[in-house]
Enzyme design. Structure first.
Site, PDB file in Angstrom:
ATOM      1  N   ARG A 112       0.845  -1.167   0.090  1.00 42.01           N
ATOM      2  CA  ARG A 112       0.051   0.010  -0.007  1.00 42.01           C
ATOM      3  C   ARG A 112       0.856   1.322   0.110  1.00 42.01           C
ATOM      4  O   ARG A 112       2.041   1.201   0.542  1.00 42.01           O
ATOM      5  CB  ARG A 112      -0.795  -0.061   1.268  1.00 42.01           C
ATOM      6  CG  ARG A 112      -1.780   1.100   1.323  1.00 42.01           C
ATOM      7  CD  ARG A 112      -2.894   0.988   0.439  1.00 42.01           C
ATOM      8  NE  ARG A 112      -4.146   1.709   0.722  1.00 42.01           N
ATOM      9  CZ  ARG A 112      -5.116   2.136   0.093  1.00 42.01           C
ATOM     10  NH1 ARG A 112      -4.819   2.287  -1.335  1.00 42.01           N
ATOM     11  NH2 ARG A 112      -5.990   2.837   0.304  1.00 42.01           N
ATOM     12  N   THR A 424      -9.484   0.018  -9.937  1.00 42.95           N
ATOM     13  CA  THR A 424      -8.534  -0.910  -9.344  1.00 42.95           C
ATOM     14  C   THR A 424      -8.473  -2.022 -10.342  1.00 42.95           C
ATOM     15  O   THR A 424      -9.419  -2.110 -11.455  1.00 42.95           O
ATOM     16  CB  THR A 424      -9.067  -1.313  -7.904  1.00 42.95           C
ATOM     17  OG1 THR A 424      -8.869  -0.273  -7.162  1.00 42.95           O
ATOM     18  CG2 THR A 424      -8.411  -2.581  -7.450  1.00 42.95           C
ATOM     19  N   GLU A 444      -6.178   3.961  -7.504  1.00 43.46           N
ATOM     20  CA  GLU A 444      -7.444   4.845  -6.963  1.00 43.46           C
ATOM     21  C   GLU A 444      -8.301   4.945  -8.066  1.00 43.46           C
ATOM     22  O   GLU A 444      -8.948   4.275  -8.541  1.00 43.46           O
ATOM     23  CB  GLU A 444      -6.872   5.731  -5.992  1.00 43.46           C
ATOM     24  CG  GLU A 444      -8.076   6.488  -5.495  1.00 43.46           C
ATOM     25  CD  GLU A 444      -9.113   5.567  -4.685  1.00 43.46           C
ATOM     26  OE1 GLU A 444     -10.117   5.977  -4.371  1.00 43.46           O
ATOM     27  OE2 GLU A 444      -8.872   4.564  -4.538  1.00 43.46           O
ATOM     28  N   GLU A 463      -4.129   7.869  -4.136  1.00 48.44           N
ATOM     29  CA  GLU A 463      -4.583   6.976  -3.016  1.00 48.44           C
ATOM     30  C   GLU A 463      -4.681   7.883  -1.657  1.00 48.44           C
ATOM     31  O   GLU A 463      -5.567   7.277  -0.698  1.00 48.44           O
ATOM     32  CB  GLU A 463      -3.442   5.826  -2.749  1.00 48.44           C
ATOM     33  CG  GLU A 463      -3.482   4.726  -3.969  1.00 48.44           C
ATOM     34  CD  GLU A 463      -4.680   3.975  -4.042  1.00 48.44           C
ATOM     35  OE1 GLU A 463      -5.461   4.106  -3.085  1.00 48.44           O
ATOM     36  OE2 GLU A 463      -4.700   3.463  -4.990  1.00 48.44           O
ATOM     37  N   ASP A 466      -8.098   8.155   0.243  1.00 55.12           N
ATOM     38  CA  ASP A 466      -8.758   7.194   0.781  1.00 55.12           C
ATOM     39  C   ASP A 466      -8.469   7.451   2.486  1.00 55.12           C
ATOM     40  O   ASP A 466      -9.423   6.846   3.125  1.00 55.12           O
ATOM     41  CB  ASP A 466      -8.118   5.779   0.516  1.00 55.12           C
ATOM     42  CG  ASP A 466      -8.477   5.189  -0.702  1.00 55.12           C
ATOM     43  OD1 ASP A 466      -9.500   5.766  -1.342  1.00 55.12           O
ATOM     44  OD2 ASP A 466      -7.921   4.072  -1.229  1.00 55.12           O
ATOM     45  N   GLY A 509     -13.238  -2.208  -7.258  1.00 46.14           N
ATOM     46  CA  GLY A 509     -14.668  -1.669  -6.874  1.00 46.14           C
ATOM     47  C   GLY A 509     -14.708  -0.970  -5.462  1.00 46.14           C
ATOM     48  O   GLY A 509     -15.721  -0.808  -5.116  1.00 46.14           O
ATOM     49  N   GLY A 510     -13.703  -0.385  -5.222  1.00 34.92           N
ATOM     50  CA  GLY A 510     -13.816   0.492  -3.871  1.00 34.92           C
ATOM     51  C   GLY A 510     -14.141  -0.450  -2.742  1.00 34.92           C
ATOM     52  O   GLY A 510     -13.739  -1.626  -2.786  1.00 34.92           O
TER      53      GLY A 510
END
Length: 617
Positions: A112, A424, A444, A463, A466, A509-510
């Protein structure tokens, strides 16, 4: 883009065919220039599923040449950086889950992105007005760019489990970037969706808007700059990315986004603003970046061992908790609407706990063990009324005290604003030796920050949006902090049965990634669908909100049947665009005699690509 009516008709046909696996057309073969997509392939010796045939072909070729699942996954991911540049690439990050056949263990890599060391906790606040920047202003700016983790993830995956070096794994992607790939409707539409903001950045416009327009369907798209960047990494390793001239160029691009000074915003209502805010990424942030080796999350669901991604992702804990909540209920004996009611309610409860407890464990004391404890899940299941949907948002559970017995009083409700985007990509790979790789990666937003590093051929991520958009509270587990990883919903999942792989799956898909994976498991394990039907079935997503977000097909099939429970279904997006779709999953199921069935979306995002090494022994 096909109409929803045509999509629904096609999905119905796919599901009808998929009742019996053998009724589907013959498996796809891997050809490096093959562009035909097949949603399902059954065979031996290795399998792959991605959203793109070039990426699947790259993985299959690596497997045929003797590489293993880790090698093939990196090759596929790098190729997706060419053909799916708006969803993934060098400028992003992700999570890699791997089943090692030699040890029988599942391991993971947290790749990440991280917040820069100098990023303030109020970075989303306009200092001139004291109010939040608008979300679109943050997305297309340097402020949203986190330290990329994707190249380090590739290198670490190859070090831990692979047989190839990075240079060898990048060869297929370099070839595709050089010779080009055929533009499809999805690529063109995603480019058009981003045309306004892409046009503001000369390097982005030059690459993705040649002649001022998105590339036409059927034309060949080349990315020589990315091929050159890949060759640099192939020769020098990831040090060439995290140090040296490329690192300096990335930092400069983030700190002073190269916006065209002559760019004029189009006349829109509301007005479009693109201030291209300066970001915080430095060469020191890049040099300091490290991936994290982590243990997976684990729950037992009806005799299956379900392994997922631990925090900083919320995927493993939330999917795992929801399965633990569903465990006490005999869903097989219920009507389908009743089973779906329980699925929706379990998801809402798990999302309540996600909002209250999940963040980067380096900064927050995340109660991972409690959230995946079957006793905690059993106690949370007490909140499900078999006949009535609870008023949302539902309260979070108390991880400090639980015993599997129904509590008397709930804790405070946990609500959150979801800013995680639907873009994504995900890929699933298995090899002849029984190794399995499940990898979800992203930049993202569709198109990330919209900013291409000049001359390097890849987009930078956004990103950091988020992080909790509206909160700077020290009690928020997902508030901005320097060096912190933002919470993610990515949920790469590997399921074992009797200590052997049974199913591997994941999705973009978040925050709907979690519900897509959860619903697919429900379909396959509890509702007795075969894996293609389980993956293709219409979806709904309950994330502890007043309404249930659902695809048009789900609303058509179950809207009236779920209304008596109190569920209100609303479309996931504009019913006549791809925004109405939830996820674009990939999966491999493992059968008798070392057979493998790879499946991809038959229609969502234009359909995916499933391939096998050998269609027969």
């Amino acid at each position: 883009m096909p109409s929803v009516r045509r999509q629904l008709a096609a999905v119905t046909a796919v599901l009808a065919l998929s009742v019996t696996v053998g009724a589907v057309t013959s498996p796809a073969f891997a050809d490096p220039r093959e562009i035909k997509k097949e949603a399902m392939a059954t065979g031996y010796g290795g399998a792959v599923s991605t959203v793109d045939p070039e990426a699947s072909a790259a993985a299959i070729q690596v497997l045929r040449d003797g590489g293993n699942a880790a090698d093939a996954a990196v090759a596929a991911a790098a190729t997706l950086g060419v053909t799916e540049p708006y969803s993934a690439g060098l400028g992003g990050g992700g999570y890699f889950v791997f089943y090692d056949a030699k040890t029988g263990k599942v391991g993971t890599i947290d790749g990440r992105e991280t917040a820069p060391a100098t990023m303030p906790t109020d970075a989303f606040v306009n200092p001139a007005s004291g109010t939040l920047y608008t979300f679109p202003e943050l997305v297309s700016s340097g402020v949203s760019v986190g330290t990329p983790g994707t190249p380090a993830t590739w290198e670490r995956a190859l070090e831990r489990w692979g047989t190839l070096d990075l240079g060898a794994a990048l060869k297929p992607a370099i070839k595709v970037a050089n010779r080009g790939f055929v533009v499809d409707e999805t690529f063109r539409q995603q480019t058009l969706d981003n045309k306004v903001r892409f046009s503001a950045f000369p390097a982005t416009a030059s690459l993705f808007l040649p002649g001022g327009d998105a590339p036409a369907v059927g034309t060949i798209f080349h990315n020589q700059d990315l091929a050159k960047t890949y060759r640099l990494l192939a020769k020098q390793g990831t040090d060439a990315f995290y140090e040296g001239p490329l690192a300096a160029e990335m930092a400069a691009t983030v700190q002073d986004p190269p916006k065209d000074p002559a760019w004029v915003p189009p006349v829109t209502d509301p007005p479009t603003s693109l201030p291209a805010l300066r970001g915080y990424l430095t060469t020191a942030d890049l040099a300091a970046y490290r991936t994290l080796d982590q243990d997976p999350t684990h729950v037992d669901y009806r005799g299956y061992d379900v392994y997922g991604m631990a925090p900083s992702s919320s995927g493993g804990t939330t999917v795992g908790e929801a399965l633990n909540i569903l465990e006490p209920f005999n869903l097989r004996e219920m009507t389908k609407p009743a089973a779906l009611h329980h699925y929706l309610e379990a998801s809402a409860l798990a999302f309540a706990d996600r909002a209250k407890y999940l963040g980067d464990p380096a900064f927050v004391d995340v109660p991972t063990e409690a959230l995946t404890d079957p006793q905690f899940g059993k106690e949370r299941a007490c909140a499900i009324d078999p006949g009535t949907a609870a008023t949302k948002p539902v309260p979070a559970g108390d991880v400090s005290e639980y015993d599997g017995v129904c509590p008397v009083a709930p804790s405070a409700a946990a609500d959150e604003k979801d800013t995680e985007n639907i873009s994504t990509t995900n890929l699933t790979v298995a090899d002849r030796w029984g190794n399995v790789a499940e990898y979800t990666l992203t930049i993202e937003q569709t198109g990330g920050s919209g900013i291409v590093v000049p001359g390097r051929g890849f987009l930078l991520n956004n990103e950091l949006t988020d992080f909790s958009y509206t909160s700077t509270s020290p009690t928020d587990p997902n508030r901005i902090e320097p060096g912190k990883r933002p919470r993610s919903s990515m949920s790469p999942t590997i399921i074992l049965k009797d200590e052997k792989p049974f199913l591997a799956l994941g999705s973009p898909g978040g925050s709907t990634i979690i519900t897509t994976v959860l619903q697919t498991i429900l379909n396959r394990v509890d509702l007795d669908m075969n894996i293609l039907a389980a993956l293709a079935a219409p979806r709904a997503s309950q994330r502890n909100t007043t309404n249930v977000t659902a695809e048009p097909g789900f609303i058509t099939d179950f809207g009236d049947q779920l209304a008596p429970f109190g569920h209100k279904l609303v479309p996931a997006g504009d019913a006549f665009t791809s925004a109405a779709e939830i996820g674009a999953a990939t999966a491999i199921e493992f059968g008798p005699g070392k057979s493998m069935t790879a499946v991809a979306e038959p229609l969502r995002r234009g359909g995916g690509s499933a391939m096998v090494v050998k269609p027969s022994r």
